[in-house]
Design a protein around this motif. Structure first.
Motif, short mmCIF file in Angstrom:
data_model
loop_
_atom_site.label_atom_id
_atom_site.label_comp_id
_atom_site.label_asym_id
_atom_site.label_seq_id
_atom_site.Cartn_x
_atom_site.Cartn_y
_atom_site.Cartn_z
N LYS A 181 0.74 -1.23 -0.15
CA LYS A 181 -0.09 -0.15 0.28
C LYS A 181 0.85 1.14 -0.10
O LYS A 181 0.64 2.24 -0.66
N VAL A 182 2.14 1.18 0.87
CA VAL A 182 2.65 2.25 1.01
C VAL A 182 3.49 2.65 -0.47
O VAL A 182 3.44 3.87 -0.93
N VAL A 183 4.03 1.59 -1.06
CA VAL A 183 4.57 1.92 -2.54
C VAL A 183 3.44 2.42 -3.38
O VAL A 183 3.98 3.31 -4.33
N GLU A 184 2.59 1.84 -3.19
CA GLU A 184 1.26 2.22 -4.41
C GLU A 184 0.70 3.67 -4.07
O GLU A 184 0.26 4.46 -5.08
N ASN A 185 0.90 4.02 -2.72
CA ASN A 185 -0.18 5.04 -2.35
C ASN A 185 0.79 6.34 -2.68
O ASN A 185 2.04 6.51 -2.28
N VAL A 186 0.12 7.50 -3.39
CA VAL A 186 0.91 8.62 -3.61
C VAL A 186 0.77 9.68 -2.46
O VAL A 186 1.48 10.45 -2.43
N ASN A 187 0.20 9.19 -1.35
CA ASN A 187 -0.16 9.95 -0.44
C ASN A 187 0.19 9.32 1.20
O ASN A 187 -0.57 9.60 2.00
N SER A 188 1.16 8.47 1.27
CA SER A 188 1.38 7.78 2.44
C SER A 188 1.69 8.69 3.51
O SER A 188 2.38 9.82 3.55
#
Ligand code: FPP
Ligand code: MG
Length: 323
Positions: free
Chosen positions: A256-263
């Motif tokens: 999720k962190v890799v794919e998320n642009v707003n972690s």
């Protein structure tokens, strides 16, 4: 860090002269672009590429007056690429100081990168060597290809370790290799030695970038001079991430962190502790060591003991550093 100090003493002395020349050239110019360039250079740096030019220059006939323009030009290209990289990454600090985009603005940062880039080729042209212009131009093209590839793969898990290796070969290893090729050529080394140095530089550069990516996860903010976890925040998938994803059964948070642009900062911290709970960091460091082994194998034919010791010590430094 201490490993760099086991360089031949005349190289250490000459590096001070390279530093003076680097700062002097930029300080002699006027205007905002020169000011931003000087601030960036004054923030320091490991100066690994100029070190490689000088060390490779010890293979046969060492002549600082010839090596100087190559050492300065390669560091200016590297500095230009970092200034542009900080714009692309939206980075606020580098080497513990505000980046040009943070202290001035993005427009100034892009122009400063271009300015240094132009200056580098102007200095390189003093050597009147078309082969150097060719390999330096190729290195700049490679930098751009590597960086573009990185941008295209931001936040994507649809990539492999081989894709990662392709990227770092372009964005880092190529310029390391060129630094070695220029130094060896300028010393009048044999064709086989020049080729060996090219391979050494390439493998050293691979190890350097792999280890750099380890530091982004397990480094210390103060020592690094920039925050950690920036690659994860930017969605740059590095070797430790590939390895951690291979190992964990419930990789959702990391994915999720890799794919998320707003972690969030907390999600990034959690992703880091997930990576650290696996053997990914150790496996990545092992890969970096393998590249160093390859680098050292390539220089077996170099006969000068001082050159070899220096090249070995740079190899050790690259995989045993904190910044
Ligand atoms: C730093 O690596 C960045 C690079 C090695 C290459 C950047 C290249 C460009 C921006 C292309 C433009 C080139 C020129 C010559 C103007 P990193 O991002 O892994 O390291 P970091 O964590 O220190 O930022
Ligand atoms: Mg970066």
């Amino acid at each position: 860090m201490s490993k760099v100090y086991s360089l031949p003493s005349h190289i250490k002395e000459d590096l001070k002269l390279v530093e003076e020349e680097l700062l002097g050239i930029v300080a002699s110019k006027k205007g905002k672009l020169a000011e931003a360039s000087l601030a960036t250079l004054k923030a320091g740096g490991k100066r690994l590429r100029p070190i490689l030019v000088l060390l490779a220059g010890t293979i046969n006939d060492y002549d600082l007056s010839k090596l100087m323009p190559a050492a300065v030009a390669v560091e200016l290209i590297h500095t230009a690429s970092l200034i542009h990289d900080d714009v692309l990454d939206g980075a606020d600090t580098r080497r513990g100081f505000p980046t040009v985009n943070a202290a001035w603005d993005e427009t100034i940062a892009i122009s400063t990168g271009d300015y240094l880039f132009g200056m580098a080729f102007e200095i390189l042209s003093k050597l009147n060597n078309p082969y150097f212009v060719k390999i330096m131009s190729e290195a700049v093209l490679a930098l751009s290809v590597g960086e573009l590839y990185q941008m295209k793969t931001y936040h994507s898990l649809n990539q492999t370790v081989d894709d990662y290796l392709f990227k770092i070969k372009n964005k880092t290893a190529f310029l390391f290799s060129v630094a070695c090729l220029m130094g060896a050529t300028l010393s009048g080394a044999k064709e086989t030695e020049i080729e060996a140095m090219g391979k050494y530089g390439e493998n050293l550069g691979m190890a350097f970038q792999i280890y750099d990516d380890v530091l982004d996860i397990s480094g210390d903010k103060e020592t690094l001079g920039k925050p950690i976890g920036i690659d994860l925040k930017d969605g740059i998938v590095t070797m430790p991430v590939f390895f951690a994803l291979e190992e964990i059964t419930t990789g959702e948070c990391l994915q999720k962190v890799v794919e998320n642009v707003n972690s969030t900062e907390e999600e990034i911290r959690e992703a880091i502790s997930i990576i650290e709970s696996t053997s990914a960091i150790e496996r990545t460091k092992d890969k970096a060591k393998k590249f160093i082994e390859r680098a050292l194998e390539s220089i077996e034919l170099i006969t000068d003991a001082g050159t070899k010791r220096g090249l070995y010590s740079i190899g050790e430094f690259v995989i045993d550093r904190y910044h």
